[in-house]
Scaffold this motif. Structure first.
Motif, PDB file in Angstrom:
ATOM      1  N   MET A  42       0.656  -1.145   0.012  1.00  0.00           N
ATOM      2  CA  MET A  42       0.110  -0.121  -0.135  1.00  0.00           C
ATOM      3  C   MET A  42       0.963   1.229  -0.069  1.00  0.00           C
ATOM      4  O   MET A  42       0.403   2.233   0.510  1.00  0.00           O
ATOM      5  CB  MET A  42      -1.110   0.000   1.277  1.00  0.00           C
ATOM      6  N   SER A 248      -2.801  11.513  10.906  1.00  0.00           N
ATOM      7  CA  SER A 248      -2.694  12.274   9.646  1.00  0.00           C
ATOM      8  C   SER A 248      -2.014  13.522   9.758  1.00  0.00           C
ATOM      9  O   SER A 248      -1.854  14.132  10.877  1.00  0.00           O
ATOM     10  CB  SER A 248      -4.113  12.483   9.171  1.00  0.00           C
ATOM     11  N   ILE A 266      -6.839  16.945   0.771  1.00  0.00           N
ATOM     12  CA  ILE A 266      -7.505  17.958   0.109  1.00  0.00           C
ATOM     13  C   ILE A 266      -8.796  18.453   0.860  1.00  0.00           C
ATOM     14  O   ILE A 266      -9.524  17.526   1.142  1.00  0.00           O
ATOM     15  CB  ILE A 266      -7.923  17.450  -1.227  1.00  0.00           C
TER      16      ILE A 266
HETATM   17  P1  FAD Z   1      -4.797   9.864   5.248  1.00  0.00           P
HETATM   18  O1  FAD Z   1      -5.102  11.192   5.907  1.00  0.00           O
HETATM   19  O2  FAD Z   1      -5.265   8.961   6.154  1.00  0.00           O
HETATM   20  O3  FAD Z   1      -5.160  10.013   3.866  1.00  0.00           O
HETATM   21  C1  FAD Z   1      -4.945  10.711   2.926  1.00  0.00           C
HETATM   22  C2  FAD Z   1      -5.157  10.314   1.496  1.00  0.00           C
HETATM   23  O4  FAD Z   1      -6.586  10.195   1.432  1.00  0.00           O
HETATM   24  C3  FAD Z   1      -4.818  11.301   0.294  1.00  0.00           C
HETATM   25  O5  FAD Z   1      -3.307  10.855   0.002  1.00  0.00           O
HETATM   26  C4  FAD Z   1      -5.593  10.991  -0.585  1.00  0.00           C
HETATM   27  O6  FAD Z   1      -5.316   9.735  -1.224  1.00  0.00           O
HETATM   28  C5  FAD Z   1      -6.993  10.774   0.310  1.00  0.00           C
HETATM   29  N1  FAD Z   1      -7.550  12.015   0.488  1.00  0.00           N
HETATM   30  C6  FAD Z   1      -7.142  13.236   0.476  1.00  0.00           C
HETATM   31  N2  FAD Z   1      -8.125  14.139   1.004  1.00  0.00           N
HETATM   32  C7  FAD Z   1      -9.001  13.383   1.272  1.00  0.00           C
HETATM   33  C8  FAD Z   1     -10.441  13.820   1.961  1.00  0.00           C
HETATM   34  N3  FAD Z   1     -10.695  15.212   1.967  1.00  0.00           N
HETATM   35  N4  FAD Z   1     -11.542  12.943   1.968  1.00  0.00           N
HETATM   36  C9  FAD Z   1     -10.993  11.606   1.804  1.00  0.00           C
HETATM   37  N5  FAD Z   1      -9.811  11.182   1.234  1.00  0.00           N
HETATM   38  C10 FAD Z   1      -8.699  11.970   1.041  1.00  0.00           C
HETATM   39  N6  FAD Z   1       1.101   5.168  -2.389  1.00  0.00           N
HETATM   40  C11 FAD Z   1       2.149   4.903  -3.242  1.00  0.00           C
HETATM   41  O7  FAD Z   1       2.879   6.032  -3.461  1.00  0.00           O
HETATM   42  N7  FAD Z   1       2.346   3.886  -4.033  1.00  0.00           N
HETATM   43  C12 FAD Z   1       1.216   3.101  -4.054  1.00  0.00           C
HETATM   44  O8  FAD Z   1       1.517   1.932  -4.714  1.00  0.00           O
HETATM   45  C13 FAD Z   1       0.052   2.990  -3.360  1.00  0.00           C
HETATM   46  N8  FAD Z   1      -0.817   2.233  -3.242  1.00  0.00           N
HETATM   47  C14 FAD Z   1      -1.983   2.425  -2.341  1.00  0.00           C
HETATM   48  C15 FAD Z   1      -2.765   1.270  -2.086  1.00  0.00           C
HETATM   49  C16 FAD Z   1      -3.887   1.474  -1.105  1.00  0.00           C
HETATM   50  C17 FAD Z   1      -5.104   0.505  -1.134  1.00  0.00           C
HETATM   51  C18 FAD Z   1      -3.857   2.481  -0.376  1.00  0.00           C
HETATM   52  C19 FAD Z   1      -4.957   2.630   0.743  1.00  0.00           C
HETATM   53  C20 FAD Z   1      -2.856   3.493  -0.351  1.00  0.00           C
HETATM   54  C21 FAD Z   1      -1.744   3.345  -1.366  1.00  0.00           C
HETATM   55  N9  FAD Z   1      -0.960   4.577  -1.361  1.00  0.00           N
HETATM   56  C22 FAD Z   1       0.195   4.074  -2.280  1.00  0.00           C
HETATM   57  C23 FAD Z   1      -1.039   5.565  -0.780  1.00  0.00           C
HETATM   58  C24 FAD Z   1      -0.253   5.839   0.515  1.00  0.00           C
HETATM   59  O9  FAD Z   1       0.026   4.764   1.328  1.00  0.00           O
HETATM   60  C25 FAD Z   1      -0.939   7.172   1.095  1.00  0.00           C
HETATM   61  O10 FAD Z   1       0.225   7.665   1.744  1.00  0.00           O
HETATM   62  C26 FAD Z   1      -1.948   6.867   1.901  1.00  0.00           C
HETATM   63  O11 FAD Z   1      -2.819   6.077   1.756  1.00  0.00           O
HETATM   64  C27 FAD Z   1      -2.385   8.173   2.945  1.00  0.00           C
HETATM   65  O12 FAD Z   1      -2.522   7.927   3.856  1.00  0.00           O
HETATM   66  P2  FAD Z   1      -2.075   8.678   5.117  1.00  0.00           P
HETATM   67  O13 FAD Z   1      -2.060   7.922   6.516  1.00  0.00           O
HETATM   68  O14 FAD Z   1      -0.737   9.361   5.117  1.00  0.00           O
HETATM   69  O15 FAD Z   1      -3.240  10.016   5.172  1.00  0.00           O
END
Ligand code: FAD
Ligand code: MG
Length: 352
Positions: A42, A248, A266
């Protein structure tokens, strides 16, 4: 002389081999030594610490499950169920697995609860900003404005009975980036339980889930990252058992252009990276999927509205860190959160 050396070798083997074999031996006899693993899925690092027998095999099963979830829910590579749902936007319903439906339902529920601060359909904006790419750039105001028309969680219809979902308009996109890692952590805890593990820890890129406490009965200690410090620096510690602790922040993924920082969370109302006065949030709850969605939601909502949402929900607690470096915690965390700011740059505000 030779006999003494032989005795020394035997003594060394008796004391050291079980510990040296930590990676492959079951720990039935050495319950206080955890099996620890580090993997990648992920798009992030996944750390597990498991106490008990067959820990290595269990950790492998957890990774298999996480990769299965990733394949279904990702929008970063082709072939998954969410990709199919997005491809059929504005056209037709798409049949999805029960678990995918479960995550979609949760994501829609939190979109409603947060009044769209968390929005499951934020995909088109996330793709346009593309902060993950090698050469990210700031989209034009017109582009952001036109994409805002595609972001509306009410346009995601879920047919639970037939396990189908549909997006209303062409171009709309579900993005589960803010919730799927939480779901995966809950699944890991379920796998530990199925294998009679009573003490384990998993961290999926900032999504920490705890099973039980430590084997000696004490609480796990989860460090809360200093959002302006280097990796490994903390502003405090949450001591707890059987909980999810999910953070986050604007420090995880971002780019800087002309001196301005553009991060990956965002605000679906403006189309721009959320500018709510917060730089990091943490949510503590029973389920990781809830904590994941909520930590993103309250980051967008800001201190006042975020605090209100958490207090109204009940059963969940939160930490808010503001751009002015003030740290606020909800009532239920006051006894289990220890403010420990190595940088001495933060102010712990117990009362609002
Ligand atoms: P969180 O705050 O939990 O989530 C932020 C993420 O949610 C943002 O990156 C965006 O995707 C989304 N988001 C933004 N704003 C909003 C909003 N207002 N409401 C809802 N959602 C929003 N990263 C890679 O670089 N390569 C990969 O191959 C890759 N594969 C992934 C596969 C899966 C199934 C998932 C879940 C994530 C993947 N990622 C990948 C993404 C990576 O791990 C992200 O950094 C992560 O999901 C963001 O999580 P966070 O805990 O940092 O932040
Ligand atoms: Mg999240």
């Amino acid at each position: 002389m030779e006999k003494r050396i032989l005795l020394l070798i035997i003594a060394f083997m008796a004391v050291c081999l079980p510990a040296c074999n930590m990676q492959s031996e079951p720990y039935g006899k050495f319950d206080t030594v955890p099996y620890e693993s580090e993997d990648f899925a992920m798009g992030t690092v996944i750390k597990q610490r498991i106490f008990g027998s067959n820990a290595e095999e269990i950790s492998r099963k957890v990774m298999e499950r996480i990769r299965e979830i990733e394949d279904d829910l990702t929008i970063n590579k082709q072939g998954g169920e969410i990709n199919k749902l997005n491809d059929f936007a504005g056209t037709d319903f798409v049949e999805v697995k029960e678990d995918t439906l479960k995550v979609l339902e949760k994501a829609k529920e939190f979109s409603e609860l947060s009044n769209g601060a968390f929005d499951v359909t934020v995909g088109p904006l996330v793709k346009e900003w593309d902060v993950f790419s090698e050469n990210p750039s700031v989209p034009s105001k017109d582009k952001v404005q036109s994409l805002l028309n595609l972001v509306n969680y009410k346009d995601l219809t879920i047919d639970k009975n037939q396990s189908k979902a549909k997006l209303e308009k062409k171009g709309q996109m579900v993005d589960l980036g803010a919730i799927a890692k939480g779901f995966a952590a809950d699944e890991a805890i379920n796998i530990y339980k199925e294998h009679n593990v009573t003490s384990a820890f998993i961290n999926i890129g900032g999504n920490v889930a705890l099973l039980g406490g430590k084997p000696d009965g004490s609480s796990w200690k989860v460090g809360i990252r200093d959002p302006r410090g280097s990796e490994g620096s903390y502003i405090g510690i949450v001591s707890t058992k059987d909980k999810a602790v999910v953070s986050s922040g604007d420090y995880q993924r971002y780019f800087i252009k002309d001196g301005v920082k553009y991060h990956h969370i965002i605000d679906p109302k403006t189309g721009y990276p959320a500018d709510s006065g917060l730089i990091a949030t943490t949510v503590v709850s029973d389920l990781s999927v809830d904590a994941d969605a909520l930590s993103t939601a309250i980051f967008v909502l800001g201190l006042e509205k975020g605090m209100e949402l958490i207090e109204n929900l009940g059963g969940v607690e939160a930490i808010f860190i503001t751009a002015r470096k003030k740290v606020y915690v909800t009532e239920g965390l006051k006894d289990i959160f220890q403010f420990e700011d190595g940088s001495r740059g933060y102010e712990y505000v117990k009362k609002r």
